[in-house]
Motif scaffolding. Structure first.
Motif, PDB file in Angstrom:
ATOM      1  N   VAL A 197     -42.240 -24.608 -25.728  1.00 60.96           N
ATOM      2  CA  VAL A 197     -43.067 -25.153 -26.803  1.00 60.96           C
ATOM      3  C   VAL A 197     -42.179 -25.592 -27.968  1.00 60.96           C
ATOM      4  CG1 VAL A 197     -44.808 -24.575 -28.542  1.00 60.96           C
ATOM      5  CG2 VAL A 197     -45.166 -23.922 -26.156  1.00 60.96           C
ATOM      6  N   SER A 198     -41.164 -24.809 -28.281  1.00 64.84           N
ATOM      7  CA  SER A 198     -40.229 -25.192 -29.346  1.00 64.84           C
ATOM      8  C   SER A 198     -39.531 -26.506 -29.017  1.00 64.84           C
ATOM      9  CB  SER A 198     -39.201 -24.087 -29.578  1.00 64.84           C
ATOM     10  OG  SER A 198     -39.820 -22.936 -30.093  1.00 64.84           O
ATOM     11  N   ALA A 199     -39.198 -26.699 -27.747  1.00 62.52           N
ATOM     12  CA  ALA A 199     -38.555 -27.951 -27.319  1.00 62.52           C
ATOM     13  C   ALA A 199     -39.503 -29.136 -27.478  1.00 62.52           C
ATOM     14  CB  ALA A 199     -38.083 -27.835 -25.876  1.00 62.52           C
ATOM     15  N   VAL A 200     -40.780 -28.936 -27.149  1.00 61.11           N
ATOM     16  CA  VAL A 200     -41.781 -29.992 -27.324  1.00 61.11           C
ATOM     17  C   VAL A 200     -41.909 -30.332 -28.809  1.00 61.11           C
ATOM     18  CG1 VAL A 200     -44.247 -30.549 -27.155  1.00 61.11           C
ATOM     19  CG2 VAL A 200     -43.080 -29.480 -25.224  1.00 61.11           C
ATOM     20  N   MET A 201     -41.932 -29.313 -29.651  1.00 60.65           N
ATOM     21  CA  MET A 201     -42.024 -29.541 -31.094  1.00 60.65           C
ATOM     22  C   MET A 201     -40.861 -30.399 -31.576  1.00 60.65           C
ATOM     23  SD  MET A 201     -43.183 -25.771 -32.440  1.00 60.65           S
ATOM     24  CE  MET A 201     -43.016 -26.187 -34.181  1.00 60.65           C
ATOM     25  N   GLU A 202     -39.679 -30.035 -31.168  1.00 60.06           N
ATOM     26  CA  GLU A 202     -38.488 -30.784 -31.598  1.00 60.06           C
ATOM     27  C   GLU A 202     -38.509 -32.209 -31.065  1.00 60.06           C
ATOM     28  OE1 GLU A 202     -33.664 -30.566 -31.161  1.00 60.06           O
ATOM     29  OE2 GLU A 202     -34.792 -28.699 -31.156  1.00 60.06           O
ATOM     30  N   ASP A 203     -38.867 -32.354 -29.798  1.00 58.51           N
ATOM     31  CA  ASP A 203     -38.879 -33.670 -29.160  1.00 58.51           C
ATOM     32  C   ASP A 203     -39.900 -34.611 -29.798  1.00 58.51           C
ATOM     33  OD1 ASP A 203     -38.019 -35.479 -27.043  1.00 58.51           O
ATOM     34  OD2 ASP A 203     -40.001 -35.108 -26.134  1.00 58.51           O
ATOM     35  N   ARG A 204     -41.045 -34.072 -30.205  1.00 63.53           N
ATOM     36  CA  ARG A 204     -42.139 -34.902 -30.725  1.00 63.53           C
ATOM     37  C   ARG A 204     -42.260 -34.874 -32.245  1.00 63.53           C
ATOM     38  NH1 ARG A 204     -46.680 -33.761 -26.110  1.00 63.53           N
ATOM     39  NH2 ARG A 204     -45.355 -34.427 -24.394  1.00 63.53           N
ATOM     40  N   GLY A 205     -41.377 -34.140 -32.900  1.00 64.89           N
ATOM     41  CA  GLY A 205     -41.409 -34.089 -34.359  1.00 64.89           C
ATOM     42  C   GLY A 205     -42.596 -33.332 -34.923  1.00 64.89           C
ATOM     43  N   ILE A 206     -43.094 -32.347 -34.167  1.00 65.51           N
ATOM     44  CA  ILE A 206     -44.217 -31.531 -34.626  1.00 65.51           C
ATOM     45  C   ILE A 206     -43.648 -30.318 -35.364  1.00 65.51           C
ATOM     46  CG2 ILE A 206     -46.209 -30.148 -33.921  1.00 65.51           C
ATOM     47  CD1 ILE A 206     -46.350 -31.955 -31.407  1.00 65.51           C
ATOM     48  N   ARG A 207     -44.126 -30.108 -36.573  1.00 67.05           N
ATOM     49  CA  ARG A 207     -43.642 -29.001 -37.393  1.00 67.05           C
ATOM     50  C   ARG A 207     -44.602 -27.817 -37.305  1.00 67.05           C
ATOM     51  NH1 ARG A 207     -44.135 -31.232 -42.954  1.00 67.05           N
ATOM     52  NH2 ARG A 207     -46.073 -31.848 -41.981  1.00 67.05           N
ATOM     53  N   GLU A 208     -44.111 -26.638 -37.649  1.00 69.28           N
ATOM     54  CA  GLU A 208     -44.970 -25.460 -37.671  1.00 69.28           C
ATOM     55  C   GLU A 208     -46.126 -25.672 -38.645  1.00 69.28           C
ATOM     56  OE1 GLU A 208     -44.820 -20.809 -38.962  1.00 69.28           O
ATOM     57  OE2 GLU A 208     -43.118 -21.549 -37.765  1.00 69.28           O
ATOM     58  N   GLU A 209     -45.879 -26.383 -39.744  1.00 69.86           N
ATOM     59  CA  GLU A 209     -46.938 -26.668 -40.713  1.00 69.86           C
ATOM     60  C   GLU A 209     -48.062 -27.490 -40.073  1.00 69.86           C
ATOM     61  OE1 GLU A 209     -43.582 -27.737 -41.614  1.00 69.86           O
ATOM     62  OE2 GLU A 209     -43.250 -25.701 -42.284  1.00 69.86           O
ATOM     63  N   ASP A 210     -47.691 -28.399 -39.156  1.00 70.33           N
ATOM     64  CA  ASP A 210     -48.698 -29.197 -38.448  1.00 70.33           C
ATOM     65  C   ASP A 210     -49.564 -28.293 -37.575  1.00 70.33           C
ATOM     66  OD1 ASP A 210     -47.555 -31.527 -39.552  1.00 70.33           O
ATOM     67  OD2 ASP A 210     -46.213 -31.764 -37.828  1.00 70.33           O
TER      68      ASP A 210
END
Length: 88
Positions: free
Chosen positions: A14-27
């Motif tokens: 999931v962390s890799a998906v966040m980084e790849d797609r520019g999704i932040r924890e705030e999102d």
């Protein structure tokens, strides 16, 4: 559940998906807050988890999550941008 302070559990995938797609924890927290405060979420029967979505800026963020023991485990993330013909 207070989406702004609840502990969030993220797997390496999931962390890799966040980084790849520019999704932040705030999102993610914004989607969780929207889903929990409005009730606009889908319950996945038999899976004991939820799917929620919210438009944030120019993209829609979908979060698949489970709530257990006072924390939220993010199971999967999806995001997309829709541009209609003639829009910039």
């Amino acid at each position: 559940m207070d989406a702004k302070t609840v502990p969030i559990k993220l797997s390496d995938d999931v962390s890799a998906v966040m980084e790849d797609r520019g999704i932040r924890e705030e999102d993610i927290r914004e989607v969780l807050d929207y889903a929990e405060s409005t009730g606009r979420k889908l319950y996945v029967e038999g899976e004991e988890h939820y799917l929620a979505a919210k438009k944030i800026g120019n993209f829609t963020c979908n979060v698949e999550y489970a709530v257990s023991g006072g924390e939220v485990e993010i199971l999967n993330l999806y995001s997309y941008v829709i541009t209609l013909a003639g829009q910039e």
